[in-house]
Design a protein around this motif. Sequence first.
Motif, PDB file in Angstrom:
ATOM      1  N   UNK A   1       0.810  -1.206   0.000  1.00  0.00           N
ATOM      2  CA  UNK A   1       0.000   0.000   0.000  1.00  0.00           C
ATOM      3  C   UNK A   1       0.849   1.264   0.000  1.00  0.00           C
ATOM      4  N   UNK A   2       2.017   1.211   0.614  1.00  0.00           N
ATOM      5  CA  UNK A   2       2.901   2.377   0.580  1.00  0.00           C
ATOM      6  C   UNK A   2       3.392   2.644  -0.834  1.00  0.00           C
ATOM      7  N   UNK A   3       3.726   1.583  -1.564  1.00  0.00           N
ATOM      8  CA  UNK A   3       4.159   1.774  -2.951  1.00  0.00           C
ATOM      9  C   UNK A   3       2.988   2.216  -3.822  1.00  0.00           C
ATOM     10  N   UNK A   4       1.793   1.687  -3.553  1.00  0.00           N
ATOM     11  CA  UNK A   4       0.609   2.137  -4.283  1.00  0.00           C
ATOM     12  C   UNK A   4       0.326   3.612  -4.021  1.00  0.00           C
ATOM     13  N   UNK A   5       0.541   4.063  -2.799  1.00  0.00           N
ATOM     14  CA  UNK A   5       0.322   5.470  -2.459  1.00  0.00           C
ATOM     15  C   UNK A   5       1.282   6.367  -3.248  1.00  0.00           C
ATOM     16  N   UNK A   6       2.507   5.936  -3.413  1.00  0.00           N
ATOM     17  CA  UNK A   6       3.475   6.715  -4.191  1.00  0.00           C
ATOM     18  C   UNK A   6       3.075   6.767  -5.662  1.00  0.00           C
ATOM     19  N   UNK A   7       2.605   5.641  -6.184  1.00  0.00           N
ATOM     20  CA  UNK A   7       2.153   5.597  -7.580  1.00  0.00           C
ATOM     21  C   UNK A   7       0.930   6.495  -7.760  1.00  0.00           C
ATOM     22  N   UNK A   8       0.000   6.433  -6.809  1.00  0.00           N
ATOM     23  CA  UNK A   8      -1.188   7.292  -6.867  1.00  0.00           C
ATOM     24  C   UNK A   8      -0.802   8.760  -6.892  1.00  0.00           C
ATOM     25  N   UNK A   9       0.165   9.128  -6.077  1.00  0.00           N
ATOM     26  CA  UNK A   9       0.588  10.530  -6.001  1.00  0.00           C
ATOM     27  C   UNK A   9       1.169  10.997  -7.329  1.00  0.00           C
ATOM     28  N   UNK A  10       1.852  10.110  -8.009  1.00  0.00           N
ATOM     29  CA  UNK A  10       2.459  10.479  -9.287  1.00  0.00           C
ATOM     30  C   UNK A  10       1.458  10.497 -10.438  1.00  0.00           C
ATOM     31  N   UNK A  11       0.547   9.530 -10.465  1.00  0.00           N
ATOM     32  CA  UNK A  11      -0.304   9.350 -11.641  1.00  0.00           C
ATOM     33  C   UNK A  11      -1.695   9.969 -11.540  1.00  0.00           C
ATOM     34  N   UNK A  12      -2.307   9.910 -10.379  1.00  0.00           N
ATOM     35  CA  UNK A  12      -3.690  10.371 -10.254  1.00  0.00           C
ATOM     36  C   UNK A  12      -3.743  11.857  -9.916  1.00  0.00           C
ATOM     37  N   UNK A  13      -4.772  12.533 -10.401  1.00  0.00           N
ATOM     38  CA  UNK A  13      -4.872  13.977 -10.142  1.00  0.00           C
ATOM     39  C   UNK A  13      -5.216  14.274  -8.683  1.00  0.00           C
ATOM     40  N   UNK A  14      -4.760  15.411  -8.211  1.00  0.00           N
ATOM     41  CA  UNK A  14      -5.081  15.871  -6.868  1.00  0.00           C
ATOM     42  C   UNK A  14      -6.239  16.858  -6.962  1.00  0.00           C
ATOM     43  N   UNK A  15      -7.372  16.477  -6.413  1.00  0.00           N
ATOM     44  CA  UNK A  15      -8.555  17.320  -6.515  1.00  0.00           C
ATOM     45  C   UNK A  15      -8.565  18.434  -5.474  1.00  0.00           C
ATOM     46  N   UNK A  16      -7.764  18.303  -4.423  1.00  0.00           N
ATOM     47  CA  UNK A  16      -7.695  19.386  -3.443  1.00  0.00           C
ATOM     48  C   UNK A  16      -6.950  20.581  -4.019  1.00  0.00           C
TER      49      UNK A  16
END
Length: 50
Positions: A6-21
């Motif tokens: 999950x930590x590696x998934x969180x890093x991938x999410x931060x790089x690839x998925x948009x930040x809506x905030x």
Amino acid sequence: MKKPIFRSLAKVNKLLLPSFTKRELDISKASKLQLAIIGWRAFVTINSLD
């Protein structure tokens, strides 16, 4: 065992998925896809912190 995944998934999410905030997205006006992305990011973040 699942924490490093999950930590590696969180890093991938931060790089690839948009930040809506950063875009100041109003949750009440979000589309279904945007809500799904928000939910997925929250799920991964919660599981990486446990």
